[in-house]
Design a protein around this motif. Structure first.
Motif, PDB file in Angstrom:
ATOM      1  N   VAL A   1     -39.897 -30.857 -20.846  1.00  0.00           N
ATOM      2  CA  VAL A   1     -41.159 -30.312 -20.307  1.00  0.00           C
ATOM      3  C   VAL A   1     -40.897 -29.564 -19.005  1.00  0.00           C
ATOM      4  N   PHE A   2     -40.125 -30.219 -18.112  1.00  0.00           N
ATOM      5  CA  PHE A   2     -39.808 -29.597 -16.815  1.00  0.00           C
ATOM      6  C   PHE A   2     -39.029 -28.296 -17.020  1.00  0.00           C
ATOM      7  N   GLU A   3     -38.032 -28.351 -17.959  1.00  0.00           N
ATOM      8  CA  GLU A   3     -37.185 -27.176 -18.209  1.00  0.00           C
ATOM      9  C   GLU A   3     -38.008 -26.008 -18.747  1.00  0.00           C
ATOM     10  N   THR A   4     -39.018 -26.322 -19.558  1.00  0.00           N
ATOM     11  CA  THR A   4     -39.861 -25.264 -20.126  1.00  0.00           C
ATOM     12  C   THR A   4     -40.564 -24.500 -19.018  1.00  0.00           C
ATOM     13  N   TRP A   5     -41.118 -25.257 -18.049  1.00  0.00           N
ATOM     14  CA  TRP A   5     -41.815 -24.588 -16.944  1.00  0.00           C
ATOM     15  C   TRP A   5     -40.836 -23.803 -16.083  1.00  0.00           C
ATOM     16  N   ARG A   6     -39.653 -24.416 -15.873  1.00  0.00           N
ATOM     17  CA  ARG A   6     -38.660 -23.733 -15.040  1.00  0.00           C
ATOM     18  C   ARG A   6     -38.211 -22.422 -15.711  1.00  0.00           C
ATOM     19  N   ALA A   7     -38.003 -22.463 -17.043  1.00  0.00           N
ATOM     20  CA  ALA A   7     -37.588 -21.266 -17.780  1.00  0.00           C
ATOM     21  C   ALA A   7     -38.653 -20.176 -17.673  1.00  0.00           C
ATOM     22  N   LYS A   8     -39.911 -20.614 -17.707  1.00  0.00           N
ATOM     23  CA  LYS A   8     -41.000 -19.635 -17.610  1.00  0.00           C
ATOM     24  C   LYS A   8     -41.000 -18.967 -16.232  1.00  0.00           C
ATOM     25  N   ILE A   9     -40.764 -19.786 -15.204  1.00  0.00           N
ATOM     26  CA  ILE A   9     -40.708 -19.213 -13.842  1.00  0.00           C
ATOM     27  C   ILE A   9     -39.581 -18.186 -13.748  1.00  0.00           C
ATOM     28  N   ILE A  10     -38.402 -18.548 -14.295  1.00  0.00           N
ATOM     29  CA  ILE A  10     -37.233 -17.648 -14.204  1.00  0.00           C
ATOM     30  C   ILE A  10     -37.514 -16.342 -14.956  1.00  0.00           C
ATOM     31  N   ALA A  11     -38.088 -16.481 -16.173  1.00  0.00           N
ATOM     32  CA  ALA A  11     -38.367 -15.278 -16.980  1.00  0.00           C
ATOM     33  C   ALA A  11     -39.352 -14.361 -16.266  1.00  0.00           C
ATOM     34  N   ASP A  12     -40.411 -14.955 -15.712  1.00  0.00           N
ATOM     35  CA  ASP A  12     -41.416 -14.143 -15.009  1.00  0.00           C
ATOM     36  C   ASP A  12     -40.858 -13.538 -13.721  1.00  0.00           C
ATOM     37  N   GLU A  13     -39.987 -14.298 -13.066  1.00  0.00           N
ATOM     38  CA  GLU A  13     -39.356 -13.777 -11.847  1.00  0.00           C
ATOM     39  C   GLU A  13     -38.521 -12.548 -12.158  1.00  0.00           C
ATOM     40  N   GLN A  14     -37.756 -12.635 -13.263  1.00  0.00           N
ATOM     41  CA  GLN A  14     -36.904 -11.503 -13.636  1.00  0.00           C
ATOM     42  C   GLN A  14     -37.760 -10.293 -14.017  1.00  0.00           C
ATOM     43  N   GLU A  15     -38.831 -10.550 -14.754  1.00  0.00           N
ATOM     44  CA  GLU A  15     -39.724  -9.461 -15.143  1.00  0.00           C
ATOM     45  C   GLU A  15     -40.381  -8.845 -13.893  1.00  0.00           C
ATOM     46  N   SER A  16     -40.749  -9.714 -12.951  1.00  0.00           N
ATOM     47  CA  SER A  16     -41.360  -9.226 -11.710  1.00  0.00           C
ATOM     48  C   SER A  16     -40.369  -8.367 -10.936  1.00  0.00           C
ATOM     49  N   ALA A  17     -39.119  -8.821 -10.877  1.00  0.00           N
ATOM     50  CA  ALA A  17     -38.100  -8.065 -10.132  1.00  0.00           C
ATOM     51  C   ALA A  17     -37.902  -6.693 -10.765  1.00  0.00           C
ATOM     52  N   ARG A  18     -37.861  -6.664 -12.105  1.00  0.00           N
ATOM     53  CA  ARG A  18     -37.667  -5.393 -12.816  1.00  0.00           C
ATOM     54  C   ARG A  18     -38.851  -4.462 -12.551  1.00  0.00           C
ATOM     55  N   GLN A  19     -40.049  -5.039 -12.689  1.00  0.00           N
ATOM     56  CA  GLN A  19     -41.256  -4.222 -12.503  1.00  0.00           C
ATOM     57  C   GLN A  19     -41.366  -3.742 -11.061  1.00  0.00           C
ATOM     58  N   ALA A  20     -40.986  -4.606 -10.109  1.00  0.00           N
ATOM     59  CA  ALA A  20     -41.057  -4.216  -8.699  1.00  0.00           C
ATOM     60  C   ALA A  20     -40.095  -3.067  -8.409  1.00  0.00           C
ATOM     61  N   THR A  21     -38.917  -3.106  -9.037  1.00  0.00           N
ATOM     62  CA  THR A  21     -37.949  -2.010  -8.856  1.00  0.00           C
ATOM     63  C   THR A  21     -38.519  -0.700  -9.378  1.00  0.00           C
ATOM     64  N   VAL A  22     -39.114  -0.790 -10.581  1.00  0.00           N
ATOM     65  CA  VAL A  22     -39.710   0.408 -11.186  1.00  0.00           C
ATOM     66  C   VAL A  22     -40.813   0.958 -10.277  1.00  0.00           C
ATOM     67  N   ASN A  23     -41.676   0.051  -9.790  1.00  0.00           N
ATOM     68  CA  ASN A  23     -42.777   0.472  -8.913  1.00  0.00           C
ATOM     69  C   ASN A  23     -42.249   1.097  -7.625  1.00  0.00           C
ATOM     70  N   ALA A  24     -41.207   0.462  -7.077  1.00  0.00           N
ATOM     71  CA  ALA A  24     -40.650   0.986  -5.821  1.00  0.00           C
ATOM     72  C   ALA A  24     -40.076   2.384  -6.039  1.00  0.00           C
ATOM     73  N   ASP A  25     -39.364   2.553  -7.156  1.00  0.00           N
ATOM     74  CA  ASP A  25     -38.788   3.877  -7.473  1.00  0.00           C
ATOM     75  C   ASP A  25     -39.881   4.931  -7.572  1.00  0.00           C
ATOM     76  N   LEU A  26     -40.947   4.551  -8.285  1.00  0.00           N
ATOM     77  CA  LEU A  26     -42.046   5.503  -8.517  1.00  0.00           C
ATOM     78  C   LEU A  26     -42.760   5.829  -7.207  1.00  0.00           C
ATOM     79  N   ALA A  27     -43.028   4.781  -6.414  1.00  0.00           N
ATOM     80  CA  ALA A  27     -43.720   5.000  -5.144  1.00  0.00           C
ATOM     81  C   ALA A  27     -42.873   5.874  -4.223  1.00  0.00           C
ATOM     82  N   MET A  28     -41.565   5.609  -4.215  1.00  0.00           N
ATOM     83  CA  MET A  28     -40.662   6.387  -3.360  1.00  0.00           C
ATOM     84  C   MET A  28     -40.641   7.848  -3.808  1.00  0.00           C
ATOM     85  N   ALA A  29     -40.617   8.063  -5.125  1.00  0.00           N
ATOM     86  CA  ALA A  29     -40.584   9.437  -5.646  1.00  0.00           C
ATOM     87  C   ALA A  29     -41.863  10.180  -5.278  1.00  0.00           C
TER      88      ALA A  29
END
Lengths: 696, 157
Positions: free
Chosen positions: B85-113
């Protein structure tokens, strides 16, 4: 001279000027929703002044010209970004189709068929004699072949579809170029700087230029009036004033670039299929021996074969491309010869040309180089670049990898299968892979598909009595037969197919087994009453010649199950012939070895990625993953450039777009001015009446 | 301790999920060219990140007080089912964190451009408006030559 007459004149000019302004406002309002319409306004200038007492008195207003609000600087940037947006949008939308072809989540595809294929060999290893397991294997192998061919066919169709669209795009571009040139001519005729502006024609021209920018990357130079020059960003002139140039999408061809003094007058032709353009450079010609190098990326990257060689010798059939995807055939011509430095540009696909004159043309086919950068001497933007990138670097890359997968699958399975034996022995067998020259070295110049995989070594053929099954003779082949010295000479990659025939015939002097060549293919036959089987083969010769193999074909398009196996499942090899020439029932050596391939790292080579080591299943997964990552990358680039282009367009709109509130304000302003001008005239008129009434 | 940890993991998972959504919304606003709305949203994103960091810090403190250096050793002590149960929540946090990091990079690139694009337009407008020749005669009629840009030293050595 100031006076009531002058007042009447001022009033009249004001009436005309404000009427013109109201008309332009009306035109703006009515075109508020017209795409490409730029806001217009009347430029008002005060009239000349007359020196008089009490001082200079004005003579009213002149409506000088109707101007158009348009920002050329923003437009230039917008055209640039719109080209990039169109390129990535085209690529993204087309790559989504590739993802659908490779998507196996809802349908059975190559990966599931491959898994079933390996599982069947595992089952067969447990029950080598089980005919139902053999039938199941045959069925799943057929599924695998069909799945590979289906993916290859679908990708090929998408590639062909891109050609059709490009052709239509080029026709549309040529129409746009002539359209822009014609508008340039009309603008030059109509316009008079500072007096008469062809605003409508300019809007129309802007629209056509925008459409052109969506199809290709352009650079626009406005020299005033209709003297507009448009070039590609690489510098090829497309429109120059009222003159237009043309593009052509032409069939595959080979273009010779000969050194000055070269006497070559022969004909050349390319026979093969590839997504890559080649530049073949002649290194030397000594007698009939022609040495050559092959480059890709417009001459930037030198191609090497698997052994790292970059200089090759042409065979009498022509020049074989190092990636094995085609042959450049020469007919040198009587009394002529090639010279060191002569180059030939080989375009295996339909290519895009810019016609400088009616006869001189330049290849401007968009090209993504091995390092991922665009060739900036070609087109680099617009939907055309997107379609070409999709056709060549995109699908071309996936097809190359799929071919490499099929080639590795065929070779690895055949290499093991060809050294095994099934439930029946052969009486007659013909190889499925042929050679171009029966006297040339099998390892290099003979034109054998798997020639580069041959190795020095030996192979054993065992002959049996057909009735009793008793072994009659089991002999390793002697590839340099000498009647006085009976020492067995190993196979060398310089041996020819004729040497193989001689070796078989020499190994069985009583003629129980004889070899022959039929149309470049090796045939081995047993005399009546005898049959034969193959033992260990350290050369790879049997697999390379397509004898006793499981698969035929060496790429995704021609991969098939060996017809011998299709005709009789007893020829599916599970066991082997041992050192004593015996075939034992229940032997599962070969089946186990092939089943173990599922988890074995094998070599797979493509020109673009070199040699990789991974399992076949993993390798196929990389094709699917690459398509997915390419699609995501294209999506990001599309959205990125779209945002920038939209931003620029909105800035241009803020300059040239019609704002109805603003027009309404202007309308009221000019209406009041018009009313006041009319009032001025009536005032002057009443003043005149007063003057005329003085006499009475 | 289990309740505290699980509660924190669930809050972090919900928070990172919300972070993903906000970043995707920011991306949509950037594409639509609405910088005003982006600025407001960015404030919410920064506040959410601050809260997530606080949540993580308080969990780390709680774990340390209970004698665990990190979350890993704490999970090692749990039973198989509970740990999953604990691992499931932890995996979800990691997956969302990675997606957030990717999306933040894309947003930063676009905003900078977009920022660079606006900057280049502004530079162009400024260059059109600014006088090219800055040398003038003064009111007294003397010649006054001025450098086009600010300098510490002038003249020739």
């Amino acid at each position: 001279m100031a006076g009531i007459g002058s007042m009447l004149e001022i009033g009249k000019k004001s009436l005309f000027a404000n009427q013109a302004a109201i008309e332009v406002v009306g035109n703006n309002i009515s075109n508020a929703n017209t795409p490409g319409y730029s806001r217009q306004a009347v430029r008002l200038e005060d009239g000349m002044y007359i020196s008089s007492s009490p001082g200079q008195l004005g003579t009213g207003v002149n409506a000088v010209e109707v101007v158009r609000y348009f920002d050329e600087f923003i437009e230039a940037q917008y055209l640039d970004k719109s080209s990039d947006e169109a390129r990535w949008q085209t690529l993204y939308e087309n790559l989504k189709n590739v993802e659908m072809v490779l998507n196996e989540s809802s349908t059975d595809g190559v990966n599931s068929a491959l898994a079933a294929f390996w599982a069947d060999w595992q089952t067969l290893a447990s029950n080598p004699e089980d005919t139902s397991a053999r039938s199941a294997l045959l069925g799943h192998a057929a599924n695998l072949v069909s799945a590979v061919q289906s993916v290859q066919g679908d990708l090929q169709r998408l590639q062909d579809g891109a050609d059709d669209v490009i052709s239509a795009e080029v026709t549309a571009i040529n129409k746009l170029l002539t359209g822009i040139a014609e508008l340039n001519r009309q603008i030059t005729v109509t316009e008079e700087t500072g007096k008469n502006n062809a605003n409508g024609l300019r809007d129309e021209r802007t629209q056509l230029v925008r459409q052109l920018a969506e199809k290709m990357d352009i650079n626009v130079i406005d020299n005033g009036l209709g003297n507009l020059t448009i070039t590609t960003t690489a510098g090829h002139t497309l429109v120059d004033g009222s003159n237009s140039f043309r593009l052509a999408f032409e069939a595959p061809q080979t273009i010779a670039n000969l050194k000055s003094g070269s006497s070559f007058k022969g004909s050349i032709a390319y026979d093969g299929e590839s997504a890559t353009e080649y530049t073949v450079k002649i290194v030397s010609q000594v007698g009939s021996v022609v040495k050559y190098e092959v480059y890709i990326d417009g001459g930037k990257t030198l191609l090497k074969d698997e052994s790292g060689n970059s200089e090759f010798t042409a065979s009498k059939d022509g020049i074989l491309m190092p990636d094995g995807r085609g042959v450049l055939k020469f007919d040198i011509g009587t009394g002529t010869s090639l010279q060191a430095g002569d180059t030939f540009q080989v375009l295996p696909n339909k290519s895009l040309f810019w016609y400088e004159t009616s006869s001189s043309k330049v290849n401007i086919t968009p090209q993504v180089q091995s390092n991922g950068l665009d060739n900036d001497r070609r087109l680099t933007g617009g939907s055309l670049a997107g379609y070409f990138q999709f056709r060549d670097a995109g699908i071309g890359g996936y097809l190359e990898k799929l071919d490499a997968f099929a080639e590795s699958l065929s070779w690895e399975v055949n290499r093991l299968h060809s050294q095994g034996t099934g439930m029946e022995r052969f009486e007659n067998v013909i190889g499925s892979f042929g050679v171009g020259s029966t006297s040339a070295a099998l390892g290099s110049a003979a034109g054998l598909v798997f020639g580069d995989k041959l190795a020095a070594g030996n192979l054993v053929i065992s002959v049996y009595n057909e009735q009793t099954g008793q072994i009659v003779q089991s002999s390793p082949l002697d590839f340099d037969f000498d009647a006085t010295n009976l020492e067995v000479k190993n196979f060398s990659t310089t041996n020819s197919l004729q040497d193989v025939v001689n070796a078989v015939n020499a190994a069985f002097p009583s003629g129980t087994v004889t070899a022959d060549i039929i149309d470049g293919h090796l045939q081995i036959k047993a005399k009546d009453g005898y049959d034969f089987a193959f033992g260990s083969d350290s050369t790879g010769l049997l697999a390379a010649l397509g004898i006793n193999t499981f698969f035929e074909g060496a790429n995704a398009g021609d991969l098939a199950i060996n017809s011998t196996i299709l005709g009789n499942i007893a020829y599916i090899n599970t066991g082997h012939v041992n050192g004593a020439g015996e075939m034992n029932e229940g032997d599962n050596t070969t089946a186990k070895a092939i089943a173990a391939l599922q988890s074995a790292s094998v070599s797979t080579r493509t020109q673009s990625e070199g040699t990789t080591q991974q399992t076949l299943g993993e390798y196929y997964s990389t094709i699917v993953a690459k398509a997915g990552s390419d699609t995501q990358s294209a999506k990001f680039n599309y959205e990125y450039n779209e945002a920038l282009a939209t931003d620029l367009l909105s800035r241009q709109e803020s300059v040239s777009g019609v704002n109805l509130d603003e027009e309404m304000t202007n309308l009221i302003k000019f209406q009041h001015a018009y009313t006041a001008a009319a009032k001025l005239i009536t005032t002057a008129e009443s003043m005149l009446q007063v003057l005329l009434g003085l006499k009475q | 301790m289990r309740q505290i940890t699980l509660g924190s993991l669930i809050r972090q998972a919900r928070g990172t999920e919300l972070l993903c959504q906000l970043l995707r919304e920011e991306h949509a606003l950037l594409r639509a060219g609405q910088p005003d709305a982006v600025a407001g949203l960015e404030m919410s994103i920064q506040e959410l990140i601050r809260q997530l960091v606080r949540e993580r810090e308080s969990l780390a403190d709680a774990l340390q007080r209970a004698g665990f250096a990190k979350l890993g050793p704490f999970l090692d002590g749990l039973g198989e089912v509970e740990r999953r149960v604990f691992e499931t929540w932890r995996a979800k946090i990691i997956a969302d964190e990675q997606e957030s990091a990717r999306q933040a990079t894309v947003n930063a690139d676009l905003a900078m451009a977009l920022w660079k694009q606006s900057g280049s337009l502004l530079s162009h407008f400024q260059s059109q408006v600014a006088p090219k020749e800055r040398n003038t005669y003064t009111a007294k009629g003397t010649w006054r030559d001025r450098t086009a840009t600010a300098t510490l030293l002038r003249g020739r050595f």
